[in-house]
Design an enzyme around this catalytic site. Structure first.
Site, PDB file in Angstrom:
ATOM      1  N   ASP A  73       0.695  -0.713  -0.027  1.00  0.00           N
ATOM      2  CA  ASP A  73      -0.225   0.020  -0.277  1.00  0.00           C
ATOM      3  C   ASP A  73       1.229   1.238   0.076  1.00  0.00           C
ATOM      4  OD1 ASP A  73      -2.305  -1.686  -0.288  1.00  0.00           O
ATOM      5  OD2 ASP A  73      -3.321  -0.135   1.992  1.00  0.00           O
ATOM      6  N   HIS A 123      -5.381   3.332  -4.330  1.00  0.00           N
ATOM      7  CA  HIS A 123      -5.616   3.285  -3.218  1.00  0.00           C
ATOM      8  C   HIS A 123      -6.481   4.568  -2.575  1.00  0.00           C
ATOM      9  CE1 HIS A 123      -5.153   2.136   1.483  1.00  0.00           C
ATOM     10  NE2 HIS A 123      -4.265   2.478   1.542  1.00  0.00           N
ATOM     11  N   HIS A 223       3.127  -2.122   3.328  1.00  0.00           N
ATOM     12  CA  HIS A 223       3.705  -1.163   2.632  1.00  0.00           C
ATOM     13  C   HIS A 223       4.631  -0.345   2.035  1.00  0.00           C
ATOM     14  CE1 HIS A 223       0.800  -0.464   5.443  1.00  0.00           C
ATOM     15  NE2 HIS A 223      -0.296  -0.169   5.283  1.00  0.00           N
TER      16      HIS A 223
END
Length: 272
Positions: A73, A123, A223
Site C-alpha cells: 500500500d 488506494h 507498505h
C-alpha cells in the site's frame, strides 16, 4: 479506460437499474445526452438513487486457492524499486494499491509495476485521513476514486484496475465506498493479516516474523511507501527480502487476491 467526466459517471450510476454497472466510466456506458445531469446530485432523492445504483458487495480478504496474496500500500515511493527487485528475484507477483498523487510523482514506477506483471489497485487520490476516517458522501468517494484511476491511466494508458482498497480499511457508512468502487468494476480489497510495518516501533525482525507466519489463503498487508511521503520503508524491504524466500522454502506459494464475480472478469492467475 476511465473517463474523468463526472457527468457521465453520475448519469450512469443514477440511470442504471442494474445491480452492478460493469461499464462504469467507459465510453460504452455513457448516455447519449451527457449534459442533462447536473454535476452534483440535487438533493436527498438523487443521493439515495446514487447509493442504490451501485452493488452492495462483500469486501474480499482472501487469496485464490491455497496461495498467499502479498499486497503493498501507499506507493509508489522511493522503496518501490527495492520491493520490485525482490519480487522479480523470487518470481512472485503482488498487488500494489497506489495513491493517486504518488502515481503522479512516480509514474515510471507504476509502469514498472505493470510491465513486470503485477496488479495495480486504487488506494484513493491522496489517502486523506479526515475524509476516510470520518466518512464522506457517495459523490465525494466517487470523485476521489475516479481521480486516482485517472492518474493511474495517465501513467499506464488502458491498464486494468482490478482492486480498490479504502485507506485504513474505512469503507464508509453501509459500505458505500466499497459499493462505489464495485460500481467502477473494482473488487473492494481488505486484508486478513496486517503487519503494522508502518508503525515506527515495529522492528524489521517483527515484520519478518509476521510475514512468515502468513497461512495459505491469506491477504497480507505491507507498505512500500508512506501515505504522506515522509517515512521510509527500508524495514519492510529488509523483511521482505528474507521472508519471501523463507516462505518458498517452506513450501508456501503466492497468488492474487480473490476477485468478486460481481465486478469484472477474474485477472490472470498469480504464480510464484
Amino acid at each position: 479506460m476511465w473517463i474523468a467526466d463526472r457527468r457521465r459517471v453520475l448519469h450512469a450510476l443514477l440511470a442504471s437499474g442494474a445491480a452492478v454497472i460493469s461499464g462504469y466510466g467507459t465510453a460504452a456506458a455513457a448516455p447519449p445526452d451527457q449534459t442533462a445531469l447536473p454535476l452534483q446530485p440535487q438533493g436527498p432523492a438523487d443521493q439515495a438513487m446514487l447509493e442504490e445504483a451501485v452493488s452492495a458487495v462483500l469486501v474480499t480478504r482472501s487469496a485464490n486457492g491455497t496461495g498467499i496474496a502479498l499486497t503493498f500500500d501507499d506507493g509508489p515511493g522511493p522503496e518501490t524499486d527495492d520491493i520490485l527487485d525482490i519480487l522479480a528475484a523470487t518470481r512472485v507477483k503482488a498487488v500494489f494499491c497506489v495513491v493517486g498523487r504518488h502515481v503522479q510523482q512516480y509514474p515510471q514506477l507504476v509502469r514498472r509495476i505493470v510491465d513486470e506483471g503485477h496488479l495495480v489497485g486504487n488506494h484513493s487520490w491522496d489517502h486523506d485521513h479526515v475524509k476516510w476516517k470520518q466518512g464522506t458522501t457517495a459523490v465525494e468517494y466517487e470523485r476521489d476514486l475516479l481521480r486516482a484511476s485517472d492518474a493511474i491511466n495517465d501513467a499506464v494508458p488502458g491498464v486494468e484496475i482490478p482492486f480498490f482498497r479504502a485507506p485504513f480499511g474505512a469503507w464508509g457508512a453501509n459500505n458505500i465506498a466499497a459499493r462505489i468502487g464495485a460500481g467502477m468494476g473494482m473488487t473492494p480489497l481488505s486484508w486478513s493479516r496486517s503487519l503494522s510495518d508502518w508503525a515506527p516501533l515495529t522492528t524489521e525482525e517483527v515484520i519478518y516474523q509476521r510475514v512468515t507466519a502468513a497461512q495459505p489463503g491469506e491477504v497480507v498487508l505491507l507498505h512500500d511507501a508512506d501515505d504522506r511521503g515522509v517515512q521510509e520503508r527500508q524495514r519492510t524491504v529488509w523483511a521482505s527480502r528474507r521472508a519471501i524466500p523463507a516462505m518458498q522454502r517452506s513450501g508456501r506459494t503466492f497468488a492474487w487476491p480473490k476477485r468478486n464475480p460481481q465486478t469484472v472478469a477474474t485477472p490472470p492467475g498469480g504464480v510464484t
